[in-house]
Design a protein around this motif. Sequence first.
Motif, mmCIF file in Angstrom:
data_model
loop_
_atom_site.group_PDB
_atom_site.id
_atom_site.type_symbol
_atom_site.label_atom_id
_atom_site.label_comp_id
_atom_site.label_asym_id
_atom_site.label_seq_id
_atom_site.Cartn_x
_atom_site.Cartn_y
_atom_site.Cartn_z
ATOM 1 N N THR A 25 19.165 -12.786 -30.404
ATOM 2 C CA THR A 25 19.037 -14.019 -31.142
ATOM 3 C C THR A 25 20.522 -14.424 -31.708
ATOM 4 O OG1 THR A 25 18.504 -12.552 -33.407
ATOM 5 C CG2 THR A 25 16.956 -13.689 -32.023
ATOM 6 N N VAL A 26 20.820 -15.565 -31.605
ATOM 7 C CA VAL A 26 21.990 -16.277 -32.194
ATOM 8 C C VAL A 26 22.135 -16.061 -33.796
ATOM 9 C CG1 VAL A 26 23.603 -18.262 -32.186
ATOM 10 C CG2 VAL A 26 21.930 -17.716 -30.154
ATOM 11 N N PRO A 27 23.283 -15.614 -34.276
ATOM 12 C CA PRO A 27 23.446 -15.276 -35.791
ATOM 13 C C PRO A 27 23.016 -16.646 -36.776
ATOM 14 C CG PRO A 27 25.149 -14.272 -34.743
ATOM 15 C CD PRO A 27 24.297 -14.955 -33.626
ATOM 16 N N SER A 28 23.396 -17.851 -35.875
ATOM 17 C CA SER A 28 23.179 -18.863 -36.590
ATOM 18 C C SER A 28 21.594 -19.357 -36.582
ATOM 19 C CB SER A 28 23.944 -20.100 -36.078
ATOM 20 O OG SER A 28 23.627 -20.363 -34.688
ATOM 21 N N GLN A 29 20.685 -18.900 -35.807
ATOM 22 C CA GLN A 29 19.293 -19.190 -35.670
ATOM 23 C C GLN A 29 18.448 -18.117 -36.169
ATOM 24 O OE1 GLN A 29 18.935 -20.029 -31.619
ATOM 25 N NE2 GLN A 29 19.978 -22.187 -31.871
ATOM 26 N N ASP A 30 19.208 -16.946 -36.531
ATOM 27 C CA ASP A 30 18.540 -15.742 -37.122
ATOM 28 C C ASP A 30 18.073 -15.751 -38.498
ATOM 29 O OD1 ASP A 30 17.276 -13.112 -36.864
ATOM 30 O OD2 ASP A 30 19.244 -12.186 -37.187
ATOM 31 N N PRO A 31 16.712 -15.809 -38.732
ATOM 32 C CA PRO A 31 16.206 -16.098 -40.176
ATOM 33 C C PRO A 31 16.505 -14.848 -41.130
ATOM 34 C CG PRO A 31 14.303 -15.218 -38.777
ATOM 35 C CD PRO A 31 15.551 -15.645 -37.749
ATOM 36 N N ILE A 32 16.721 -13.626 -40.590
ATOM 37 C CA ILE A 32 17.105 -12.770 -41.378
ATOM 38 C C ILE A 32 18.685 -12.559 -41.674
ATOM 39 C CG2 ILE A 32 17.600 -10.031 -41.438
ATOM 40 C CD1 ILE A 32 15.161 -9.679 -39.832
ATOM 41 N N ALA A 33 19.594 -12.981 -40.765
ATOM 42 C CA ALA A 33 20.931 -13.316 -41.162
ATOM 43 C C ALA A 33 21.180 -14.492 -41.994
ATOM 44 C CB ALA A 33 21.643 -13.580 -39.693
ATOM 45 N N THR A 34 20.501 -15.690 -41.744
ATOM 46 C CA THR A 34 20.785 -17.004 -42.425
ATOM 47 C C THR A 34 20.194 -16.441 -44.062
ATOM 48 O OG1 THR A 34 18.671 -17.747 -41.913
ATOM 49 C CG2 THR A 34 20.580 -18.471 -40.553
ATOM 50 N N GLN A 35 19.068 -15.754 -44.437
ATOM 51 C CA GLN A 35 18.603 -15.584 -45.527
ATOM 52 C C GLN A 35 19.129 -14.379 -46.468
ATOM 53 O OE1 GLN A 35 14.228 -15.736 -45.069
ATOM 54 N NE2 GLN A 35 14.376 -17.927 -44.443
ATOM 55 N N ALA A 36 20.054 -13.703 -45.693
ATOM 56 C CA ALA A 36 20.725 -12.480 -46.130
ATOM 57 C C ALA A 36 21.340 -12.601 -47.389
ATOM 58 C CB ALA A 36 21.082 -11.696 -44.998
#
Length: 137
Positions: A84-95
């Motif tokens: 998954t692209v980091p800009s679309q990854d829910p875990i990466a964006t909400q971390a």
Amino acid sequence: MSTISRTIRNLRKVGLKDAWHQMNYIGDTKAGTLVGVDKFGNKFFEDQEELPLRTRWVDYAKHDYDPSHIEPLWHAWISYTIDTVPSQDPIATQAPKRPWAPEVHHPNYTAQMGAYKPYNTVKPKIQSWEPVAAPRR
């Protein structure tokens, strides 16, 4: 290096200006979709029609590039660790913000003028011999 037909096909897709830019900085012509841009200005691309393990690439913002100029999650994506692209990854964006991560990016200075150079503060265990010549008469 790629084949002539693939190079011409990519040249038609991206145009002469981008193909010239890619040949100067990547060494190959590639045509793909822009997936995202990180906070350093690096552009990440993907093309599923490419050869395996050549489907993802980065166009660095600074052209004295170094792999340490990529954010950790984007580095994991470009090296095929995550799909998954980091800009679309829910875990990466909400971390939450990582307390161990530095605020300002520091590049890797290995083999450059700014590299860490340790110095020795211990007295040497072996003394070098300095010959003393008697003066001539």
